[in-house]
Design a protein around this motif. Sequence first.
Motif, short mmCIF file in Angstrom:
data_model
loop_
_atom_site.label_atom_id
_atom_site.label_comp_id
_atom_site.label_asym_id
_atom_site.label_seq_id
_atom_site.Cartn_x
_atom_site.Cartn_y
_atom_site.Cartn_z
N ASN A 10 38.50 -29.64 16.51
CA ASN A 10 39.20 -28.70 15.62
C ASN A 10 38.45 -28.41 14.32
O ASN A 10 38.88 -27.54 13.57
CB ASN A 10 40.64 -29.19 15.32
N LEU A 11 37.35 -29.09 14.09
CA LEU A 11 36.60 -28.78 12.86
C LEU A 11 35.95 -27.40 12.94
O LEU A 11 35.58 -26.82 11.92
CB LEU A 11 35.60 -29.89 12.52
N LEU A 13 37.66 -24.98 13.41
CA LEU A 13 38.71 -24.12 12.84
C LEU A 13 38.70 -24.10 11.32
O LEU A 13 39.55 -23.45 10.71
CB LEU A 13 40.09 -24.59 13.31
N ARG A 17 42.80 -22.26 9.12
CA ARG A 17 44.17 -22.73 8.82
C ARG A 17 44.09 -23.96 7.93
O ARG A 17 43.04 -24.53 7.73
CB ARG A 17 44.92 -23.07 10.12
N GLU A 18 45.24 -24.38 7.39
CA GLU A 18 45.37 -25.57 6.55
C GLU A 18 44.35 -25.61 5.40
O GLU A 18 43.72 -26.65 5.18
CB GLU A 18 45.25 -26.85 7.40
N TYR A 22 41.88 -28.70 4.07
CA TYR A 22 40.46 -28.66 4.46
C TYR A 22 39.64 -27.59 3.73
O TYR A 22 38.45 -27.47 3.98
CB TYR A 22 40.35 -28.47 5.98
N ASN A 74 31.82 -36.97 11.63
CA ASN A 74 33.24 -36.81 11.34
C ASN A 74 33.91 -36.70 12.70
O ASN A 74 33.94 -35.62 13.30
CB ASN A 74 33.49 -35.55 10.52
N ALA A 76 36.83 -36.62 13.46
CA ALA A 76 38.13 -35.94 13.36
C ALA A 76 39.22 -36.79 14.02
O ALA A 76 39.28 -38.00 13.78
CB ALA A 76 38.03 -34.53 13.94
N ALA A 77 40.08 -36.21 14.86
CA ALA A 77 41.21 -36.97 15.41
C ALA A 77 40.75 -38.16 16.25
O ALA A 77 41.46 -39.17 16.34
CB ALA A 77 42.10 -36.06 16.23
N HIS A 80 40.77 -41.92 15.11
CA HIS A 80 41.95 -42.77 15.16
C HIS A 80 42.30 -43.26 16.56
O HIS A 80 43.29 -43.95 16.74
CB HIS A 80 43.14 -41.99 14.56
N HIS A 100 35.00 -38.00 6.26
CA HIS A 100 36.23 -37.20 6.42
C HIS A 100 36.35 -36.27 5.23
O HIS A 100 36.16 -36.69 4.08
CB HIS A 100 37.47 -38.10 6.51
N ILE A 101 36.68 -35.04 5.51
CA ILE A 101 36.85 -34.05 4.44
C ILE A 101 38.06 -34.42 3.57
O ILE A 101 38.01 -34.35 2.35
CB ILE A 101 37.02 -32.64 5.08
N SER A 102 39.13 -34.81 4.21
CA SER A 102 40.36 -35.18 3.49
C SER A 102 40.39 -36.68 3.20
O SER A 102 39.62 -37.45 3.78
CB SER A 102 41.59 -34.77 4.31
N VAL A 104 41.78 -39.55 4.10
CA VAL A 104 42.56 -40.05 5.25
C VAL A 104 43.47 -41.22 4.89
O VAL A 104 44.54 -41.37 5.48
CB VAL A 104 41.65 -40.44 6.45
N ARG A 111 46.38 -42.15 10.28
CA ARG A 111 45.04 -41.74 9.87
C ARG A 111 44.28 -42.86 9.14
O ARG A 111 43.11 -42.74 8.82
CB ARG A 111 45.08 -40.48 9.00
O1 CA2 Z 1 39.62 -35.16 6.97
C1 CA2 Z 1 38.92 -35.07 7.98
O2 CA2 Z 1 37.75 -34.68 7.96
C2 CA2 Z 1 39.55 -35.40 9.35
O3 CA2 Z 1 38.56 -36.07 10.12
C3 CA2 Z 1 39.90 -34.07 9.98
C4 CA2 Z 1 40.67 -34.19 11.30
C5 CA2 Z 1 41.82 -35.18 11.20
O4 CA2 Z 1 42.38 -35.40 12.46
C6 CA2 Z 1 41.38 -36.51 10.60
O5 CA2 Z 1 42.51 -37.35 10.47
C7 CA2 Z 1 40.74 -36.31 9.24
C8 CA2 Z 1 41.23 -32.85 11.72
C9 CA2 Z 1 40.26 -31.72 11.77
C10 CA2 Z 1 41.02 -30.48 11.99
O6 CA2 Z 1 40.49 -29.50 11.15
C11 CA2 Z 1 41.18 -28.34 11.01
C12 CA2 Z 1 40.66 -27.44 10.13
C13 CA2 Z 1 41.29 -26.25 9.91
C14 CA2 Z 1 42.45 -25.93 10.61
C15 CA2 Z 1 42.96 -26.82 11.52
C16 CA2 Z 1 42.32 -28.04 11.72
#
Ligand code: CA2
Length: 148
Positions: A10-11, A13, A17-18, A22, A74, A76-77, A80, A100-102, A104, A111
């Motif tokens: 999903n990265l 994306l 969104r969100e 992100y 990264n 991502a999901a 976990h 991780h961008i956010s 966590v 997370r």
């Molecule tokens: O914070 C991060 O980089 C994460 O690895 C991002 C993952 C999330 O599952 C991890 O817990 C933390 C999710 C990536 C999804 O990215 C999106 C970006 C835009 C719109 C939707 C999803």
Amino acid sequence: MKLLVVNGPNLNLLGIREPEIYGRKTYEDLVAYIKACAEQGGDEVSFFQSNHEGALVDAIQQAYFDGVEGIVINPAAYTHTSVALLDALKGVGIPFVEVHISAVDEREDFRRVSYVRQAALACVAGKGFDGYPEAIEILREHHKGSVR
Ligand code: CA2
């Protein structure tokens, strides 16, 4: 150094969104930013993004045969959930930093769990796109120490 930056599901994306979590920049913006930072420091960098766990495992294994010296990942999901990614990273023995961008650790409880972290040199989280160049810097320092 020869570096590989791996991004999980999903990265691709990013920016769509969100944006409150992100940011507004896209995956292509992220790649251009990391490439500029890596090349400024004289490093060679390649990129891989996939939404599929097995494809990420294959890319990590391929890095071994390609002589990659450091991985920024990264997951991502899959951070976990994935023992397969941990096993691949341990299997190839290439030093890696988890990004991780956010932040966590400040989000949902699930997370806070990371399967790959136990084998990582470090984890950089909550710094947005800047976490990636910071991870590269950690790999550079580690590399300097190990070739000295
Ligand atoms: O914070 C991060 O980089 C994460 O690895 C991002 C993952 C999330 O599952 C991890 O817990 C933390 C999710 C990536 C999804 O990215 C999106 C970006 C835009 C719109 C939707 C999803």
